[in-house]
Scaffold this active site. Structure first.
Site, PDB file in Angstrom:
ATOM      1  CG  PHE A 186       0.576  74.634  92.066  1.00  0.00           C
ATOM      2  CD1 PHE A 186       1.895  74.352  92.418  1.00  0.00           C
ATOM      3  CD2 PHE A 186      -0.277  73.593  92.316  1.00  0.00           C
ATOM      4  CE1 PHE A 186       2.458  72.808  92.778  1.00  0.00           C
ATOM      5  CE2 PHE A 186      -0.091  72.314  92.708  1.00  0.00           C
ATOM      6  CZ  PHE A 186       1.354  71.976  92.814  1.00  0.00           C
ATOM      7  CD  GLU A 187      -3.479  74.301  85.783  1.00  0.00           C
ATOM      8  OE1 GLU A 187      -2.825  74.465  84.757  1.00  0.00           O
ATOM      9  OE2 GLU A 187      -4.648  74.423  85.545  1.00  0.00           O
TER      10      GLU A 187
END
Ligand SMILES: *[C@@H]1O[C@H](CO)[C@@H](O)[C@H](O)[C@H]1NC(C)=O
Length: 421
Positions: A308-309
């Site tokens: 996740f970014e």
């Protein structure tokens, strides 16, 4: 006789009464506009535009039997409550407010399509159905027709499919192939996860140094990385891209943990070499204290979990980041060890950004096997219809680095965190 004629009389009275009711209803002043069906029309570019208020637009039905009614002639399009998705480049979001120059991005193989379909469904249901951001898919092979059909149908924004150039997904000429092979053999014997995989290494190197300069990504300023089989557990009813921009954030995370040491034995040596070669790239007010417990001598293996970014692409394309990536790449650890993009991104962010340019999204509830980020705070969870189990929240557990992040940056932990340790 008498009974028969009184029955006729009753029939007639009923009939007259019925006619009166019909007359009153049809001539009353109730506006019939409320019965107007919600309709859509398609522009040639296949983007859909809502012409009435109501639920967010969905894909126009292709079955001619279900063709949506044309808007009434001469009637003004009623767009109250929606912002039509009109401009060809960056239409404003249906949820209101300016639309950001942003995209989702996923690196995937054709065989990932169904695992990815689940992720897209989560992202759309919890967020993107209100915003319609684009989605870029990248692959080192051509995407199949099935992959494109399934994903285009699920994403409410535009979809883009990119082939990764061969030189971004192969051994650079400065890598000694035999040495790399020997390492893979050794890691295989030590049973290190993905230790003998070549493609996993190309993937980590690609995510570390190349995805943000794919030609499809050059058009955007912000990205949100999504992997197959993730889940989002709470409604996201604001735009995290806009939050990032408004608050001058460059990088963000939801989960953090300690890296598997065997995969990065010399990474920190490489980082130290880079720091001494390029002191100009090290930010004042950085988060070195989160990476190292001895002022930079050794690495404590804390990293943000990069599956996740949400981040700024221009930062990744900056000279500072590219100098950093090239310096690490030359040292060969993507192939002679098994450096992951998570520690590579995390170290870059912690050293080359100011602490407050990195954001912890407590409110984005997320799952990627095997860890869950479930927002601390029951009030928030109830308001946002979260379906994660609070007891599964990884944030304050001993193998997470998030407690350390709060301590190092002086942030106040959310109420109730002690109960989730
Ligand atoms: C979006 O950002 C990219 C990268 O900064 C830029 O080249 C592009 O012109 C921007 N697009 C718009 C519409 O602002």
């Amino acid at each position: 006789m008498a009974t028969a004629s009184s029955r006729y009389l009753r029939y007639i009275l009923f009939a007259v009464f019925g006619l009166l009711v019909v007359y009153f209803l049809s001539s009353s002043s109730i506006p019939n506009t409320i019965h107007r069906p919600t309709g859509y029309f398609s522009t040639p570019s296949t983007e859909q535009v809502a012409v009435h208020d109501g639920p967010p637009p969905e894909k126009a039905p292709s079955n001619p039997l279900h063709k949506a009614p044309e808007p009434e002639e001469g009637s003004k399009l009623d767009t109250t409550g929606t912002t039509p998705n009109l401009a060809p480049e960056f239409p404003s979001a249906a949820a209101g407010g300016p639309r950001m120059n942003a995209t989702f991005v996923t690196l995937a193989r054709n065989s990932d399509v169904w695992e990815l379909a689940r992720s897209i469904r989560h992202v759309e249901d919890r967020f993107n159905e209100k915003y319609h951001y684009d989605w870029v898919f990248l692959n080192n092979e051509e995407f199949s027709e099935e992959f494109k059909k399934v994903t285009t149908n699920l994403v409410s924004g535009k979809t883009h499919y990119g082939l990764i150039p061969v030189d971004h997904w192969s051994f650079p000429d400065f890598i000694d192939q035999e040495k790399a092979e020997a390492v893979r053999e050794e890691m295989k014997n030590k049973k290190i996860i993905y230790g003998d995989s070549i493609s996993y290494r190309h993937m980590c190197r690609y995510e570390s140094g190349f995805f943000f300069r794919h030609e499809l990504m050059n058009k955007f300023e912000w990205y949100w990385r999504v992997e197959p089989s993730i889940e989002l557990y709470c409604d996201i009813d604001y735009d995290p891209f806009k939050f990032m921009a408004d608050n001058k954030k460059k990088y963000s995370f939801v989960l953090s943990l300690f890296e598997y040491v065997e995969t990065i034995p010399t990474l920190w040596d490489s980082v130290k070499t880079f720091m001494s070669k390029h002191p100009e790239h090290i930010a004042e007010g950085n988060a070195l204290g989160w990476l190292s417990d001895d002022e930079g001598d050794t690495y404590n293996h804390c990293h943000f979990w990069s599956n996740f970014e949400i981040g700024n692409l221009n930062w990744l394309r900056s000279k500072a980041y590219l100098d950093y990536f090239n310096s690490l790449d030359r040292d060969g650890g993507f192939f002679y060890e098994r450096w992951g993009d998570a520690p590579v991104h995390s170290i870059a962010a912690a050293l080359m950004l100011k602490q407050d340019e990195i954001h912890f999204f407590n409110d984005i509830a997320y799952y990627h096997v095997p860890f869950t980020h479930c927002p601390t705070g029951e009030d928030y969870r109830l308001k946002h219809k979260c379906h994660c189990e609070p007891g599964k929240n990884f944030d304050w557990k001993s193998y997470s680095c998030t407690t350390k992040w709060f301590d190092v940056t002086g942030l106040q932990k959310p109420d109730g965190w002690e109960k989730e340790v």
